[in-house]
Design an enzyme around this catalytic site. Structure first.
Site: not given
Length: 449
Positions: A11, A71, A140, A144-145, A179, A206, A228, A254
């Site tokens: 995400q 997902e 991130s 998990g992903t 989170t 963050n 973002n 470089e």
């Protein structure tokens, strides 16, 4: 051509990807459907943007990017959003069930079902390149992903594209705004696994970005979109030299040559200035000296740590816009005289400077003011070790009680991986300590490298 392929994982990676590609399109005059109106192209005649976009026969510009998430909901927003026509549908890859904030699911169970498809898509993009120089991976640490799948992907990229550079933009878990409870586990597992596969990793904390939004842009409750967009400005500054005709850091290798003194010490600190709202910018000059000075304020850094407690190993200043070398030299001279900037004693006090004459672009209706000039400083400093120490401490608190470990073991991980990863992080902290120590003390320690 020296092409770069961007890979956005999970995400956080995908949402930062949205912000970045929105900005790239604005910077290069590419419309959301990928067309570049002919009146835009005649002026520049600079085709360096082809490092990030490939052009189809119909004159459509397609980002050299892959979006992956285990997902579908986040990538579905890209599929239906403003820029849906920009991307090739095959570039947006989704699984069916998410990694549930679990590194082991992202790396082992769920991740391995989708990895071959992802590598196949990356291979297609790589085949369109005449001289692929490497990959930019956005993810991130905490998800998990973002943690598990990224580390799996990095391992596989090392096998398939051994000699190509791999740069990461990693979102470091914010100390206050968490989170997931297991962020420290995921962060340390992914850092351990990717350490030897990544050539250079820009960390973005963050919380640091939250504070910048609150303080400099007067946004009381910053949203992820605010964060973002700010992150995308930084990414854009770092990659501007790859996308416009420039003189410094024109290719990915470089960056490493300039910033990475030892393979493991590859976590530069990024600082961007000026971050200022339109109301304020109207009354300020924002000279080269001012924005250069702002880069040495810990408040403007992307990771919370204090470089005044550490030593610099390398420092790159990337300017863009209306900047002349004379001003830059003057600004740096002033900083050298009055700032408490300590370089390690084995590294001459060199500032490497790049100037790109393309002024910074801002997203219309965004928070940032349109300014004539901006600077992004990339510095490799031993102070980054503070960030690792914070994470390691949180890891230790949970791991001492083996809290949540069964979720990882249940997905086919071994408990030994935790302690192995933690030992590697301890070694990394020690590496930073040794690099900062005066070389006179460390004559006998040369065997390690």
């Amino acid at each position: 051509m020296r092409e770069c392929i961007s890979i956005h994982v999970g995400q956080a990676g995908v949402q930062i990807g949205n912000a970045c590609w929105e900005l790239y399109c604005l910077e290069h005059g590419i419309q959301p459907d990928g067309q570049m109106p002919s009146d835009k192209t005649i002026g520049g005649g600079d085709d360096s943007f082809n490092t990030f976009f490939s052009e189809t026969g119909a004159g459509k510009h397609v980002p050299r990017a892959v979006f992956v998430d285990l997902e579908p909901t986040v990538i579905d927003e890209v599929r239906t959003g403003t820029y849906r026509q920009l991307f090739h549908p095959e570039q947006l890859i989704t699984g069916k069930e998410d990694a549930a904030n679990n590194y082991a699911r992202g790396h082992y169970t769920i991740g391995k079902e989708i990895i071959d498809l992802v590598l196949d898509r990356i291979r297609k993009l790589a085949d369109q390149c005449t001289g692929l120089q490497g990959f930019l991976v956005f993810h991130s640490f905490g998800g998990g992903t973002g943690s598990g799948f990224t580390s799996l992907l990095m391992e596989r990229l090392s096998v398939d594209y051994g000699k190509k550079s791999k740069l990461e933009f990693s979102i470091y878990p914010a100390p206050q705004v968490s989170t997931a409870v297991v962020e420290p586990y995921n962060s340390i597992l992914t850092t351990h696994t990717t350490l030897e596969h990544s050539d250079c990793a820009f960390m973005v904390d963050n919380e640091a970005i939250y504070d910048i939004c609150r303080r400099n842009l007067d946004i009381e409750r910053p949203t992820y979109t605010n964060l973002n967009r700010l992150i995308s400005q930084i990414v854009s500054s770092i990659t501007a030299s790859l996308r416009f005709d420039g003189a410094l850091n024109v290719d990915l290798t470089e960056f490493q040559t300039n910033l990475v003194p030892y393979p493991r010490i590859h976590f530069p600190l990024a600082t961007y200035a000026p971050v200022i709202s339109a109301e304020k910018a109207y009354h300020e000059q924002l000279t080269v000296a001012e924005i250069t000075n702002a880069c040495f304020e810990p408040a403007n850094q992307m990771v919370k740590c204090d470089p005044r407690h550490g030593k610099y190993m390398a420092c790159c200043l990337l300017y863009r816009g209306d900047v002349v070398p004379k001003d830059v030299n003057a600004a740096i001279a002033t900083i050298k005289t009055k700032r408490t900037i300590q370089f390690v004693d084995w590294c001459p006090t060199g500032f490497k400077v790049g100037i790109n004459y393309q002024p910074p672009t801002v997203v219309p209706g965004g928070d940032l003011a349109k300014v004539q000039r901006a600077v992004c400083m990339l510095s490799n400093t031993t102070a980054v070790a503070e960030a690792w120490a914070r994470l390691d401490h949180k890891f230790d608190l949970m791991y001492a009680k083996r809290a949540f470990v069964h979720w990882y073991v249940g997905e086919g991980m071994e408990e030994g991986e935790f302690s192995e990863a933690r030992e590697d992080m301890a070694a990394l902290e020690k590496d930073y300590e040794e690099v900062g120590a005066d070389s006179a003390d460390g004559e006998d320690e040369g065997e390690e490298y």
